[in-house]
Design an enzyme around this catalytic site. Structure first.
Site, mmCIF file in Angstrom:
data_model
loop_
_atom_site.group_PDB
_atom_site.id
_atom_site.type_symbol
_atom_site.label_atom_id
_atom_site.label_comp_id
_atom_site.label_asym_id
_atom_site.label_seq_id
_atom_site.Cartn_x
_atom_site.Cartn_y
_atom_site.Cartn_z
ATOM 1 N N CYS A 137 48.128 17.825 41.984
ATOM 2 C CA CYS A 137 49.128 18.236 40.988
ATOM 3 C C CYS A 137 50.537 18.001 41.541
ATOM 4 C CB CYS A 137 48.946 19.702 40.635
ATOM 5 S SG CYS A 137 50.221 20.354 39.548
ATOM 6 N N GLU A 192 34.694 51.334 26.037
ATOM 7 C CA GLU A 192 35.926 50.598 26.303
ATOM 8 C C GLU A 192 37.088 51.391 25.715
ATOM 9 O OE1 GLU A 192 38.871 48.431 27.200
ATOM 10 O OE2 GLU A 192 36.976 47.512 27.794
ATOM 11 N N ASP A 210 32.701 46.660 35.012
ATOM 12 C CA ASP A 210 33.518 45.449 35.180
ATOM 13 C C ASP A 210 34.977 45.850 34.968
ATOM 14 O OD1 ASP A 210 34.548 42.931 35.348
ATOM 15 O OD2 ASP A 210 33.672 42.170 33.491
ATOM 16 N N TYR A 253 33.718 49.663 30.680
ATOM 17 C CA TYR A 253 34.728 48.604 30.528
ATOM 18 C C TYR A 253 34.105 47.405 29.801
ATOM 19 C CZ TYR A 253 36.866 51.230 34.454
ATOM 20 O OH TYR A 253 37.367 52.205 35.276
ATOM 21 N N CYS A 287 54.947 25.418 41.627
ATOM 22 C CA CYS A 287 54.304 26.216 40.583
ATOM 23 C C CYS A 287 53.498 27.354 41.197
ATOM 24 C CB CYS A 287 53.396 25.317 39.745
ATOM 25 S SG CYS A 287 52.454 26.199 38.484
ATOM 26 N N CYS A 313 48.934 20.141 33.310
ATOM 27 C CA CYS A 313 48.336 21.118 34.220
ATOM 28 C C CYS A 313 46.858 20.785 34.313
ATOM 29 C CB CYS A 313 48.541 22.543 33.721
ATOM 30 S SG CYS A 313 47.627 23.766 34.689
ATOM 31 N N GLN A 317 36.815 35.775 29.100
ATOM 32 C CA GLN A 317 36.945 35.138 30.413
ATOM 33 C C GLN A 317 37.454 33.707 30.266
ATOM 34 O OE1 GLN A 317 36.591 36.429 33.385
ATOM 35 N NE2 GLN A 317 35.126 38.118 33.319
ATOM 36 N N CYS A 360 36.886 41.747 39.949
ATOM 37 C CA CYS A 360 37.836 40.632 40.085
ATOM 38 C C CYS A 360 38.782 40.854 41.259
ATOM 39 C CB CYS A 360 38.629 40.442 38.789
ATOM 40 S SG CYS A 360 39.592 41.887 38.294
#
Length: 455
Positions: free
Chosen positions: A75, A336, A384, A315, A81, A162, A286, A411
């Site tokens: 890139c 949730e 999650d 979640y 960036c 990108c 996602q 995550c």
């Protein structure tokens, strides 16, 4: 107070590791220096920019001995960036480094040196994977620019390409930069809170090829909207939805609360495995559909369902994991805190003809005890959570009611490790951890951990 390192020093240092955000780490007499762009194993010359009590920051001036895994980033805006941190590291080495980062927090934070951390599940083709792009616009010296922010700034790095997002996003970004000045559309200036066009959002459904375009504007009044819709249709024939989102607030939050349909459907349809999902302008979904299937299959494998289990999905979002689980569970209860997400989850269950799911809006730590009070018993709990990890009250709830098995999708390896330590101290045992590379060329890695109650 004197340091081993001082501001404006020029030093030659050996890089030992990477930080969680991809900067190289060198130690000078035990004092850590964080150096963006440097890779483990390299000897580099640096200029010290800032020194704090426990660590400092430096700029790399030269690579004296490069790593054998250093490559030329494909890139052209990679050095400035902030979207990617590791394009200069071979993909195989990225996966090795990500496993190492998970292993490190399991040892250091979770205090679980014996828990297996498997090799990271990576991508066969780690490019063009993002199904959602959020592109800010601005005007610089009378010229419209768009692209992505420099690291830790709101300064736009102007680009037309990108290589981790879809080609449709590239084409729309380049086209709008050419056309909006001709149409008299002003770009938003967050310094003065003036102008019209704030962001372009492009979402693509990988399995159906449907594309949704969202134009985030400062005003509801949008005189040129018909011309823009026609330009978008000409540029990308598979656009099935064009939406306008209004964000009047003087904030760096991207989207506002009101969305107007300018063309086509209100949603696009995508599939993960054999399950369909409706994705609206503001739905959480996602961003890497290939690896999402890998991640969710791992969660399903760890859940080990036989058809007799009742499962909680905390979640649960729009029901993505819940509907996967429902195919093999007796019943799935999803909770949730965002009411709109629960509406989406119910609609997605109906869309797929799945009748053994139950969704409720609220905080998991409030709703789950209510379910137990109603006499429901649960065999498996899947969590999650966002990057901050599980709410402390939810962890207390898990330890109070003790479902037999916990599958933790994370995550953020650091908060995963913190929460695993709490669950371990409460009687659970972590069996194994499987990292999954959801964001190639970034420093992020997702994990799925399996826990059960100690005998």
């Amino acid at each position: 107070m004197s340091f081993a390192v001082n501001k404006n020093d020029q030093l030659q240092v050996k890089i030992e590791d990477l930080t969680h955000d991809g900067a190289g780490v060198a130690k000078v007499d035990g004092y850590p220096l964080f150096i963006p762009g440097a890779l483990p194993g390299e000897t580099v010359k640096v200029h010290v920019l800032k020194t704090l009590k426990k660590y400092g920051f430096a700029k790399m001036l030269d690579v004296i001995e490069p790593s054998s895994e250093r490559i030329v980033a494909p890139c052209h805006v990679f050095p400035t960036c902030g979207g990617c941190q590791l394009q200069h590291l071979s993909y195989e080495a990225q996966l090795t480094q990500k496993r190492k980062s998970v292993r490190d927090v399991m040892d250091r934070i979770a205090k679980l040196p014996d828990v297996p951390v498997h090799a990271v599940k990576g991508m066969e083709d780690p490019w063009r994977y993002r199904n959602k792009s959020q592109i800010p616009f601005d005007t610089e010296d009378g010229r419209v620019i768009a692209g992505f922010y420099k690291t830790r700034t709101h300064q736009i790095v102007d680009t037309d390409v990108c290589i981790i997002q879809t080609t449709e996003a590239d084409e729309l970004m380049a086209m709008l930069k050419r056309k909006i000045q001709q149409l008299g559309i002003e770009t938003y200036d967050e310094r003065t809170h003036k102008g019209m066009l704030r962001h372009l959002i492009v979402r693509k459904a990988r399995q159906t090829d449907q594309v949704m375009v969202v134009l985030v504007t400062r005003h509801k009044k949008f005189p040129q909207k018909q011309e823009v819709v026609e330009l978008i249709q000409q540029e990308i024939p598979n656009v099935t939805s064009v939406m306008q989102n209004i964000n009047t607030a003087n904030t760096n939050v991207i989207m506002g609360n009101e969305t107007i349909n300018l063309y086509g459907a209100d949603v696009i349809i995508d599939r993960i495995g054999d399950i369909e999902f409706e994705i609206s302008a503001r739905s959480f979904y996602q961003v890497n559909p290939v690896q999402t299937e890998v991640l969710y299959q791992q969660a399903l494998d760890y859940a080990g369902l036989t058809g007799d289990e009742t499962v909680i999905d905390a979640y649960c979002g729009i029901g993505t994991i819940s509907l996967f689980l429902a195919k093999q569970a007796k019943e799935v209860y999803g909770v949730e805190i965002v009411p709109q997400a629960i509406q989406d989850a119910k609609r997605n269950a109906e869309l797929n003809g799945i009748t053994n799911t139950h969704f409720e809006a609220g905080a998991a730590e409030d709703v789950i005890p209510k379910w137990y009070a109603e006499g429901k018993l649960f065999d498996v709990l899947v969590v999650d959570p966002p990057r901050k990890g599980c709410d402390e009250k939810l962890l207390e709830t898990i330890l109070k009611y003790k479902p037999g098995k916990v599958v933790y999708v994370s995550c953020n390896p650091g908060t995963l490790a913190r929460d695993l330590r709490i669950l371990e101290d409460g009687g659970y045992r972590t069996k194994e951890v499987q990292p999954v590379d959801m964001f190639p060329h970034s420093s992020h890695v997702e994990c799925v951990a399996l826990l059960d109650l100690s005998k």
